[in-house]
Design an enzyme around this catalytic site. Structure first.
Site, PDB file in Angstrom:
ATOM      1  N   ALA A  66       0.875  -1.164   0.000  1.00 21.72           N
ATOM      2  CA  ALA A  66       0.000   0.000   0.000  1.00 21.72           C
ATOM      3  C   ALA A  66       0.918   1.221   0.000  1.00 21.72           C
ATOM      4  CB  ALA A  66      -0.877  -0.018   1.235  1.00 21.72           C
ATOM      5  N   GLY A 109       0.654  -4.842   0.976  1.00 19.01           N
ATOM      6  CA  GLY A 109      -0.534  -4.889   0.127  1.00 19.01           C
ATOM      7  C   GLY A 109      -0.280  -5.592  -1.202  1.00 19.01           C
TER       8      GLY A 109
HETATM    9  N1  CAA Z   1       4.644   3.142  -0.695  1.00 14.35           N
HETATM   10  C1  CAA Z   1       5.044   4.300  -1.261  1.00 14.35           C
HETATM   11  N2  CAA Z   1       6.191   4.410  -1.967  1.00 14.35           N
HETATM   12  C2  CAA Z   1       6.966   3.307  -2.085  1.00 14.35           C
HETATM   13  C3  CAA Z   1       6.595   2.086  -1.513  1.00 14.35           C
HETATM   14  C4  CAA Z   1       5.366   2.023  -0.797  1.00 14.35           C
HETATM   15  N3  CAA Z   1       4.919   0.884  -0.252  1.00 14.35           N
HETATM   16  N4  CAA Z   1       7.554   1.162  -1.792  1.00 14.35           N
HETATM   17  C5  CAA Z   1       8.488   1.812  -2.527  1.00 14.35           C
HETATM   18  N5  CAA Z   1       8.125   3.100  -2.715  1.00 14.35           N
HETATM   19  C6  CAA Z   1       8.867   4.161  -3.425  1.00 14.35           C
HETATM   20  C7  CAA Z   1      10.074   4.630  -2.623  1.00 14.35           C
HETATM   21  O1  CAA Z   1       9.682   5.577  -1.650  1.00 14.35           O
HETATM   22  C8  CAA Z   1      10.923   5.218  -3.726  1.00 14.35           C
HETATM   23  O2  CAA Z   1      10.421   6.485  -4.064  1.00 14.35           O
HETATM   24  P1  CAA Z   1      11.435   7.769  -4.128  1.00 14.35           P
HETATM   25  O3  CAA Z   1      12.361   7.435  -5.275  1.00 14.35           O
HETATM   26  O4  CAA Z   1      10.517   8.899  -4.411  1.00 14.35           O
HETATM   27  O5  CAA Z   1      12.137   7.819  -2.826  1.00 14.35           O
HETATM   28  C9  CAA Z   1      10.643   4.290  -4.913  1.00 14.35           C
HETATM   29  O6  CAA Z   1       9.419   3.631  -4.622  1.00 14.35           O
HETATM   30  C10 CAA Z   1      11.713   3.223  -5.088  1.00 14.35           C
HETATM   31  O7  CAA Z   1      11.850   2.530  -3.861  1.00 14.35           O
HETATM   32  P2  CAA Z   1      13.275   2.282  -3.136  1.00 14.35           P
HETATM   33  O8  CAA Z   1      14.215   3.382  -3.470  1.00 14.35           O
HETATM   34  O9  CAA Z   1      13.016   2.018  -1.689  1.00 14.35           O
HETATM   35  O10 CAA Z   1      13.740   0.946  -3.897  1.00 14.35           O
HETATM   36  P3  CAA Z   1      14.749  -0.179  -3.374  1.00 14.35           P
HETATM   37  O11 CAA Z   1      15.032  -1.037  -4.542  1.00 14.35           O
HETATM   38  O12 CAA Z   1      15.896   0.453  -2.648  1.00 14.35           O
HETATM   39  O13 CAA Z   1      13.909  -1.014  -2.266  1.00 14.35           O
HETATM   40  C11 CAA Z   1      11.938  -2.162  -1.410  1.00 14.35           C
HETATM   41  C12 CAA Z   1      12.804  -1.787  -2.659  1.00 14.35           C
HETATM   42  C13 CAA Z   1      12.727  -3.116  -0.501  1.00 14.35           C
HETATM   43  C14 CAA Z   1      10.694  -2.853  -1.939  1.00 14.35           C
HETATM   44  C15 CAA Z   1      11.595  -0.871  -0.646  1.00 14.35           C
HETATM   45  O14 CAA Z   1      11.061   0.086  -1.541  1.00 14.35           O
HETATM   46  C16 CAA Z   1      10.572  -1.069   0.460  1.00 14.35           C
HETATM   47  O15 CAA Z   1      10.905  -1.578   1.502  1.00 14.35           O
HETATM   48  N6  CAA Z   1       9.310  -0.634   0.222  1.00 14.35           N
HETATM   49  C17 CAA Z   1       8.264  -0.677   1.224  1.00 14.35           C
HETATM   50  C18 CAA Z   1       7.774  -2.076   1.468  1.00 14.35           C
HETATM   51  C19 CAA Z   1       6.698  -2.067   2.533  1.00 14.35           C
HETATM   52  O16 CAA Z   1       6.931  -1.740   3.674  1.00 14.35           O
HETATM   53  N7  CAA Z   1       5.462  -2.419   2.136  1.00 14.35           N
HETATM   54  C20 CAA Z   1       4.343  -2.450   3.036  1.00 14.35           C
HETATM   55  C21 CAA Z   1       3.579  -1.166   2.924  1.00 14.35           C
HETATM   56  S1  CAA Z   1       2.290  -1.021   4.132  1.00 14.35           S
HETATM   57  C22 CAA Z   1       1.040  -1.960   3.547  1.00 14.35           C
HETATM   58  O17 CAA Z   1       1.116  -2.527   2.506  1.00 14.35           O
HETATM   59  C23 CAA Z   1      -0.186  -2.013   4.470  1.00 14.35           C
HETATM   60  C24 CAA Z   1      -1.145  -3.111   4.124  1.00 14.35           C
HETATM   61  O18 CAA Z   1      -1.356  -4.044   4.843  1.00 14.35           O
HETATM   62  C25 CAA Z   1      -1.904  -3.058   2.920  1.00 14.35           C
END
Ligand code: CAA
Length: 258
Positions: A66, A109
């Site tokens: 999400a 998500g």
């Molecule tokens: N929401 C919003 N933006 C996100 C995102 C998310 N879930 N995941 C990645 N992005 C964005 C980053 O902020 C980044 O944007 P900017 O360039 O503007 O900073 C862009 O996507 C690229 O991401 P990274 O630079 O972090 O890429 P990476 O290759 O270094 O890492 C990753 C990849 C390990 C997937 C890392 O992006 C990450 O940990 N993302 C979040 C994962 C997460 O916590 N997901 C759960 C979300 S909460 C949820 O889903 C609630 C639910 O139950 C539904």
């Protein structure tokens, strides 16, 4: 609605291919993605020519969760008041079959949406996880429930408590995905499987989906009765007459969906 901004939708014969398309955010699922998916899935369900759907993302990410930036400033009243995430129930209400084709990250998500599909086919570099605990929240789109159903308590509990990601091979062993294919072949493989399903008699496909899903909601006796009633009901269709005649006459069936 058809000029979508966050998803791409194409029809390939009887198969609809939906591709999540927010590469700058690793396909994070914000309200616009949800609204567009609801619309695209409802259109698929309505469109008589379409018999199976594949939902995919990019090679790097199916969806990284999400949208954290959208949720960051929300309070309890906002989330509870808007029943945040309840819209996903419109996606799970899709009656016709659909497959998730997962390459790269399916986190939070993203993992939860993949698990809403009838089944998941994974590319060999897919990574599944529920890392919400690291944000001081939990799954909120059904992940704790669907993951526990798919892989059992031990792995679901560990993944929700530590945020550990599960690779594609482990996901296949654990029963989360139906099979693993080379990443670059994923979408073609999923489309091939979807085409096979699309060639089946459509009412039997809807009934089969409905009864397998009932196994996760009903006690065994009720589930078996539900199955039997749907089975009986299919004897009221033209396609049942056609299917059994085609078998006896040693020819392929020609389905009308009636
Ligand atoms: N929401 C919003 N933006 C996100 C995102 C998310 N879930 N995941 C990645 N992005 C964005 C980053 O902020 C980044 O944007 P900017 O360039 O503007 O900073 C862009 O996507 C690229 O991401 P990274 O630079 O972090 O890429 P990476 O290759 O270094 O890492 C990753 C990849 C390990 C997937 C890392 O992006 C990450 O940990 N993302 C979040 C994962 C997460 O916590 N997901 C759960 C979300 S909460 C949820 O889903 C609630 C639910 O139950 C539904």
């Amino acid at each position: 609605m058809s000029n979508y901004e966050t998803i791409l939708v194409e029809q390939r014969d009887a198969v609809t291919l939906v591709t999540l398309n927010r590469p700058q955010a690793l396909n994070a699922l914000n309200s616009q993605v949800l609204a567009e998916l609801i619309d695209a899935f409802a259109a698929y369900d309505r469109e008589e020519s379409q018999r199976c759907l594949v939902l995919t993302g990019s090679e790097k990410a199916f969806a990284a969760g999400a949208d954290i930036k959208e949720m960051q400033s929300q309070g309890f009243a906002d989330m509870y008041g808007s029943n945040f995430f309840a819209g996903w129930e419109q996606v799970t209400a899709t009656r016709k079959p659909w497959i998730a084709a997962v390459n790269g990250f399916a986190l939070g998500g993203g993992c939860e949406v993949a698990m809403m599909a009838d089944f998941i086919i994974a590319g060999d570099k897919a990574k599944f996880g529920q890392p919400e605990i690291k944000l001081a929240v939990t799954p909120g789109m059904g992940g704790s429930q669907r993951l526990a159903h798919a892989v059992g308590k031990a792995k679901a509990m560990e993944m929700c408590l530590t945020g550990r990601m599960m690779g594609a091979e482990e996901a296949e062993r654990a029963g989360l995905v139906v099979r693993v294919v080379p990443a670059e072949a994923l979408v073609d493989e999923a489309l091939k499987t979807a085409a096979e399903i699309a060639a089946m008699p459509p009412l039997a496909a809807i009934a089969a989906k409905e009864m397998v899903n009932a196994a996760f909601e009903l006690p065994l006796g009720q589930g078996v009765r539900f199955e039997r009633r749907l089975f009986h009901g299919l004897f009221g269709t033209d396609d049942q007459k056609e299917g059994m005649s085609a078998f006896v006459e040693k020819r392929p069936g020609n389905w009308t969906g009636k």
